[in-house]
Write a protein that holds these residues in place. Structure first.
Motif: not given
Length: 148
Positions: A120-148
């Motif tokens: 809506e704001l004019g970005y034309d090549r956008v998508r979203y990850l189906d199932g979010g980070i939960a599905a990402w992890t279930d599919a074997g996707g790696q997570r980068q640790a976050i430094d606090n």
């Protein structure tokens, strides 16, 4: 059934507030999902590190302790419009080099809404990850640790 579940009225039992919005949240999410493209976790995993692909994590800061997609940036859903506006001090400058933007959240709903708003704001090549980070992890996707 837990004690909390017993006290919480079901969706059917809960009366709509006199100022309740129509459509409701679920309808808004379904409309966003229908208007924006998705990537499956497997497709998205293959795109990590590709030039011009920017993963944006729209979860709240407290949700990041479990890690993020490698190379992703955080732009909370609550401040998304500011993050996407080049004239705003909160603008995410990594967007300047992004040819493709992939939003994700915990399960997919907020990221679908975020991708829809970006369109809506004019970005034309956008998508979203189906199932979010939960599905990402279930599919074997790696997570980068976050430094606090």
């Amino acid at each position: 059934m837990s004690e909390t579940d017993q006290r919480r009225p079901s969706r059917v039992q809960r009366p709509r507030h006199k100022n309740g919005v129509k459509p409701g949240y679920e309808e808004l999410v379904r409309a966003a999902e229908a208007s924006v493209g998705t990537y499956t976790p497997a497709e998205a995993i293959d795109m990590v590190g590709e030039t011009g692909v920017l993963f944006i994590d729209v979860r709240d800061a407290v949700e990041l302790s479990d890690g993020m997609v490698s190379g992703a940036i955080h732009a909370s859903r609550g401040r998304l419009e500011a993050h996407l506006d080049p004239d705003n001090p909160r603008y995410v400058c990594e967007l300047d080099d992004a040819a493709e933007i992939i939003f994700y959240c915990a399960s997919g709903a907020r990221s679908a809404l975020a991708a829809q708003r970006a369109q809506e704001l004019g970005y034309d090549r956008v998508r979203y990850l189906d199932g979010g980070i939960a599905a990402w992890t279930d599919a074997g996707g790696q997570r980068q640790a976050i430094d606090n």
